[in-house]
Design an enzyme around this catalytic site. Sequence first.
Site, mmCIF file in Angstrom:
data_model
loop_
_atom_site.group_PDB
_atom_site.id
_atom_site.type_symbol
_atom_site.label_atom_id
_atom_site.label_comp_id
_atom_site.label_asym_id
_atom_site.label_seq_id
_atom_site.Cartn_x
_atom_site.Cartn_y
_atom_site.Cartn_z
ATOM 1 N N LYS A 1 49.075 36.856 35.011
ATOM 2 C CA LYS A 1 49.947 38.039 35.061
ATOM 3 C C LYS A 1 49.105 39.309 34.915
ATOM 4 C CE LYS A 1 50.877 37.457 30.097
ATOM 5 N NZ LYS A 1 51.806 36.878 29.117
ATOM 6 N N TYR B 1 36.626 68.936 25.089
ATOM 7 C CA TYR B 1 37.904 69.533 24.714
ATOM 8 C C TYR B 1 38.029 69.641 23.197
ATOM 9 C CZ TYR B 1 39.793 68.906 29.449
ATOM 10 O OH TYR B 1 40.038 68.966 30.794
HETATM 11 C C1 LIG Z 1 51.095 35.808 28.533
HETATM 12 C C2 LIG Z 1 51.704 34.531 28.125
HETATM 13 C C3 LIG Z 1 50.891 33.430 27.808
HETATM 14 C C4 LIG Z 1 49.391 33.505 27.736
HETATM 15 O O1 LIG Z 1 49.037 33.927 26.434
HETATM 16 P P1 LIG Z 1 47.502 34.120 26.009
HETATM 17 O O2 LIG Z 1 47.593 34.476 24.580
HETATM 18 O O3 LIG Z 1 46.961 35.232 26.851
HETATM 19 O O4 LIG Z 1 46.827 32.827 26.258
HETATM 20 C C5 LIG Z 1 51.525 32.235 27.515
HETATM 21 N N1 LIG Z 1 52.869 32.142 27.511
HETATM 22 C C6 LIG Z 1 53.676 33.183 27.792
HETATM 23 C C7 LIG Z 1 55.152 33.009 27.761
HETATM 24 C C8 LIG Z 1 53.118 34.410 28.096
HETATM 25 O O5 LIG Z 1 53.919 35.444 28.355
#
Ligand SMILES: *Cc1c(COP(=O)(O)O)cnc(C)c1O
Length: 373
Positions: A39, A264
């Site tokens: 993702k 800045y």
């Molecule tokens: C993002 C996600 C993962 C992966 O988690 P990590 O801590 O990055 O390994 C697993 N399960 C769900 C439901 C997620 O949203």
Amino acid sequence: MAADLRATAAYINLDAIKTNVELFREAVGPAVDVMAVVKADGYGHGAVRVAEVAVGAGATWLGVAVAEEGAVLREAGLTVPILVLGASNRQQAQLGVQWGLDLVISEPESLQWIVDAARPLGAIPRVHLKVDTGMGRLGVAPESVVSEWVPRLTSGEVRWQGLMSHLADSDGPTVDRTKGQLSAFLDLVEALRVQGIDPPPSLHIANSAATLRYPGTHLTMVRVGVGLYGALDIPEAHGLAPAMRVESVVVLVKRVPRGALIGYGGTYRAPHECTIATIPIGYADGYRRAFSNVAEVLIHGRRCAVAGRVSMDQVTVVVPDDVTVSLGDRVVLLGEQGGQSISIRDWAGWADTITYEMLTGISGRVPRIYPSG
Ligand SMILES: *Cc1c(COP(=O)(O)O)cnc(C)c1O
């Protein structure tokens, strides 16, 4: 965008991702599926490239947050099962069904939208029921599964592919919450069996941290995200290799007198005459404003402190007096140079946040480069 237009770039080491997938594969053994979670554009590393490498290294599932991300993977030719981890509205359900994605359900509405989307296509959509075992976010109450959900999931309108939950504290210092969530999940699976109901083929609760820390959470599949990228911040993850390096170049060098104010708000005052180098990366690239006067970069293998505020497109650093720096010299913002190293954990510490937010915050303006071999 041509990758070499900008001096600033993120270099993605796909071999590191391959090695990390193999490490997770080994940790779970041959009977357990590994879902590579890609993702947010593969946590900033490029979802399609990561997915291809992960599948080549033994991942048998892919995970995304929204259906569009799954569609991109399907368009790129990836045929393994892809699970949309987030909740689906009507549009998401339609897109997911259209692209043959597995969908998560946490409430009756999304199940209905999924069924509605599948009917005109004559498709049987694949769904995973999510239960809330203690995260308090998505998921149905475990007590409702047998009486309310099993009848709907076994009616023939959908294929009940999975039962899942999500852990809230698997990378935290205590084990109690994780153990409680796991036993709530296992109790539910047992309750199904006692009722003569076959649990669905995919049972999954583990993320990266749980996979390495708690083998009891492996069940039939683990969902591995941050660990694939070598950015899991727990001691058990020491064998994982970081997959991203961020580099730029010096675009200006100047000597400034004692007392000079830099950037800045004049938040840095030169304590003595010194050399300031300007580097073309800023908070619009994901080089956080919180790094102002805190972070370090590497030039000629030496640590140089950020001097003054990080601005949108630039940052200034103070170069130690015994380092000769010239326009065009390489700057490492994330990664190793000359035996020194700056990790994503350092970034997270400087910004008082977690590695996930740092990686996914590296913006689309930063070209991703995939060095071959
Ligand atoms: C993002 C996600 C993962 C992966 O988690 P990590 O801590 O990055 O390994 C697993 N399960 C769900 C439901 C997620 O949203």
